[in-house]
Design a protein around this motif. Structure first.
Motif, mmCIF file in Angstrom:
data_model
loop_
_atom_site.group_PDB
_atom_site.id
_atom_site.type_symbol
_atom_site.label_atom_id
_atom_site.label_comp_id
_atom_site.label_asym_id
_atom_site.label_seq_id
_atom_site.Cartn_x
_atom_site.Cartn_y
_atom_site.Cartn_z
ATOM 1 N N GLY A 1 9.654 -5.828 1.768
ATOM 2 C CA GLY A 1 9.782 -4.689 0.869
ATOM 3 C C GLY A 1 9.821 -3.396 1.662
ATOM 4 O O GLY A 1 10.587 -3.252 2.627
ATOM 5 N N THR A 2 8.958 -2.444 1.298
ATOM 6 C CA THR A 2 8.902 -1.164 2.001
ATOM 7 C C THR A 2 7.986 -1.217 3.216
ATOM 8 O O THR A 2 7.872 -0.229 3.938
ATOM 9 C CB THR A 2 8.405 -0.056 1.044
ATOM 10 N N LYS A 3 7.328 -2.352 3.433
ATOM 11 C CA LYS A 3 6.405 -2.475 4.551
ATOM 12 C C LYS A 3 6.877 -3.557 5.516
ATOM 13 O O LYS A 3 7.943 -4.136 5.369
ATOM 14 C CB LYS A 3 4.999 -2.793 4.040
ATOM 15 N N GLN A 4 6.052 -3.813 6.508
ATOM 16 C CA GLN A 4 6.272 -4.890 7.452
ATOM 17 C C GLN A 4 5.159 -5.926 7.290
ATOM 18 O O GLN A 4 4.046 -5.605 6.881
ATOM 19 C CB GLN A 4 6.270 -4.353 8.893
ATOM 20 N N THR A 5 5.482 -7.172 7.616
ATOM 21 C CA THR A 5 4.477 -8.232 7.666
ATOM 22 C C THR A 5 4.313 -8.670 9.109
ATOM 23 O O THR A 5 5.295 -8.974 9.791
ATOM 24 C CB THR A 5 4.881 -9.431 6.796
ATOM 25 N N LEU A 6 3.088 -8.667 9.575
ATOM 26 C CA LEU A 6 2.797 -9.080 10.933
ATOM 27 C C LEU A 6 2.834 -10.604 11.006
ATOM 28 O O LEU A 6 2.096 -11.293 10.298
ATOM 29 C CB LEU A 6 1.410 -8.553 11.318
ATOM 30 N N PRO B 1 -1.390 1.194 6.282
ATOM 31 C CA PRO B 1 -0.401 1.673 5.316
ATOM 32 C C PRO B 1 0.984 1.077 5.492
ATOM 33 O O PRO B 1 1.747 0.988 4.524
ATOM 34 C CB PRO B 1 -0.384 3.192 5.568
ATOM 35 N N SER B 2 1.337 0.654 6.703
ATOM 36 C CA SER B 2 2.704 0.193 6.950
ATOM 37 C C SER B 2 2.828 -1.310 7.187
ATOM 38 O O SER B 2 3.938 -1.844 7.203
ATOM 39 C CB SER B 2 3.290 0.943 8.157
ATOM 40 N N ILE B 3 1.701 -2.007 7.362
ATOM 41 C CA ILE B 3 1.714 -3.453 7.614
ATOM 42 C C ILE B 3 0.843 -4.120 6.563
ATOM 43 O O ILE B 3 -0.369 -3.897 6.519
ATOM 44 C CB ILE B 3 1.212 -3.787 9.033
ATOM 45 N N ASP B 4 1.444 -4.934 5.721
ATOM 46 C CA ASP B 4 0.727 -5.394 4.523
ATOM 47 C C ASP B 4 -0.337 -6.453 4.781
ATOM 48 O O ASP B 4 -1.155 -6.732 3.906
ATOM 49 C CB ASP B 4 1.719 -5.882 3.463
ATOM 50 N N ASN B 5 -0.362 -7.044 5.966
ATOM 51 C CA ASN B 5 -1.386 -8.060 6.245
ATOM 52 C C ASN B 5 -2.252 -7.692 7.447
ATOM 53 O O ASN B 5 -2.810 -8.555 8.125
ATOM 54 C CB ASN B 5 -0.754 -9.442 6.446
ATOM 55 N N LEU B 6 -2.397 -6.384 7.692
ATOM 56 C CA LEU B 6 -3.276 -5.888 8.752
ATOM 57 C C LEU B 6 -4.362 -5.023 8.119
ATOM 58 O O LEU B 6 -4.078 -4.048 7.418
ATOM 59 C CB LEU B 6 -2.494 -5.060 9.772
ATOM 60 N N THR B 7 -5.622 -5.404 8.345
ATOM 61 C CA THR B 7 -6.764 -4.645 7.852
ATOM 62 C C THR B 7 -7.478 -4.013 9.038
ATOM 63 O O THR B 7 -7.676 -4.653 10.068
ATOM 64 C CB THR B 7 -7.742 -5.560 7.092
#
Length: 438
Positions: free
Chosen positions: A238-243, A390-396
């Motif tokens: 989507g609008t983000k990246q997945t690591l 904010p930009s990577i959906d699976n990084l906390t």
């Protein structure tokens, strides 16, 4: 050369093996996740190793507090002072200082106090629960915390903090010399009075981390030490990246979720992931001494309550057979601080301060080469960063706890677990969101 995956069956990969990373691994494991933890050095040997071990509901006022700029400028004129900002032309450092100055207001302090207190109280509850676990064995002492004062003006100022603590529900109180003697009859303090925060507790930090690590290894949590993260691979979502994977000095690691918990190294590590985290290193020092007289088993400092020498900003923690003296806050770019090493002026200042408050403390007998140093991860508003990138959906991200990393370890680990599992957070995470800096 292409590195092949070495850990491809993990639900979560945690980067950072300090108190935050260890507690995160624990609560994720409790939630049924398969976890691998990556640490660039050894587990718990950075800031988590030699700190005072305080669990501090009393510390509800953020580092960015009214008057800190004025105090900092004054202290910079004294080479032995407990607080120092080392000048640097580093752009990130200058930006951090400007942001810090903007937050040193009464309004910010007032807005932050409840959020900080809520985190500390939740973490205290978790420590109490962990101490009851049969599989974990570590010192836990809930004997409160004393703030000791040599000056009446200092004690009068602390009375305002005690009143704030009472308004927030804590049972803090001012003690005169007689009341202090009744609490610690074996101690000979040279001071005018103290403030007492009975809810506070303390542990021996590395003992706790070592015990947790042993338990987690026995449960199948994997640890990769002496392992550096060098790069990463993502794909659009989507609008983000997945690591998808991270590349390390020991191979490629695949996982469904990733956690960044690298303390004072967070700013540099985050840049690998395209994140700008305003986390500055605040160097602290400590020394741990044997607390028994040479000819007897009786403690030299026979106290059960940890205490802070308030005007000098020196923390003193009694452990089983040991006593730890720690303090100072030296702010500056991490790379500069690593090069400079320990400041003999700060060591002298700490030892001289201890002698002024404690007549029985013999600074001349202390081996100054035995001092330890660690780096606290400090944000410009004095609040930790806990939340999704904010930009990577699976990084906390979980960092920026400053002097409260040990205190807030369990609640931070539990919150990260709740974020990853999609559970309702134990506390409102809004004050700790990353996007407050963007």
């Amino acid at each position: 050369m292409t590195l092949s995956p070495i850990k491809s069956n993990k639900d979560v990969a945690i980067i950072g093996g300090g108190i935050i990373g260890i507690c995160t691994a624990y609560y994720l494991h409790q939630a049924g996740k398969k976890v691998v933890l990556i640490e660039k050095d050894e587990i718990g040997k950075a800031c988590s190793f030699g700190n005072a071990g305080y669990i501090t509901p009393s510390h509800f006022i953020p580092l960015a507090a009214p008057g800190m700029i004025q105090k900092g400028l004054k202290w910079m004129l004294n080479p032995k002072s407990p607080f120092f900002v080392r000048p640097s032309l580093d752009l990130d450092f200058i930006k951090w200082l400007l942001a810090f100055a903007k937050k040193c207001t009464a309004a910010h302090s007032q807005q932050s106090q409840q959020a900080i207190l809520d985190l500390n109280l939740k973490s205290l509850e978790l420590y109490q629960s962990l101490h009851k676990c049969e599989e974990l064995e570590f010192q836990f002492h809930q004997n409160g915390l004393l703030m000791l004062f040599k000056t009446q003006s200092g004690l009068d100022e602390e009375a305002k903090t005690v009143a704030q603590a009472n308004s927030l529900g804590l049972k803090a109180k001012i003690l005169d010399k007689e009341a202090l003697k009744a609490l610690e009859p074996e101690m000979n303090f040279d001071l005018v009075g103290a403030a007492f925060y009975p809810e506070d507790a303390h542990i021996e930090p590395f003992e706790f981390i070592a015990n947790m690590t042993h338990y987690l290894k026995s449960q199948g949590v994997e640890f990769l030490t002496q392992t550096q993260v060098t790069s990463f691979n993502t794909q659009p979502q989507g609008t983000k990246q997945t690591l998808k994977t991270i590349n390390t000095t020991k191979g490629v690691i695949e996982a469904g979720e990733f956690v960044l918990a690298t303390g004072a190294w967070s700013s540099a590590q985050a840049k690998l992931f395209g994140l700008n985290l305003p986390v500055l290193a605040g160097k602290g020092i400590s020394i741990t001494l044997d607390n028994h007289a040479a000819t007897a088993s009786k403690p030299v400092f026979n106290c059960k309550t940890p205490f802070i020498l308030s005007e000098a900003k020196v923390a003193v923690s009694p452990f089983n057979g040991k006593i730890r003296f720690g303090g100072t806050m030296e702010l500056g770019p991490l790379e500069d601080q690593l090069i400079r090493g320990l400041s003999q002026n700060r060591i002298c200042g700490l030892l001289e301060s201890a002698s002024r408050y404690l007549p029985r403390f013999d600074a001349q007998q202390v081996d100054r080469d035995s001092f330890w140093s660690g780096f606290r991860p400090c944000t410009p508003d004095g609040l930790p960063i806990i939340g999704r990138a904010p930009s990577i959906d699976n990084l906390t991200v979980a960092t920026g706890h400053a002097m409260m990393g040990l205190s807030l370890g369990p609640i931070t680990g539990k919150l990260v677990s709740e974020i990853i599992n999609g559970d309702k957070p134990s506390v409102d995470l809004t004050p700790f969101a990353i996007n407050r800096f963007t």
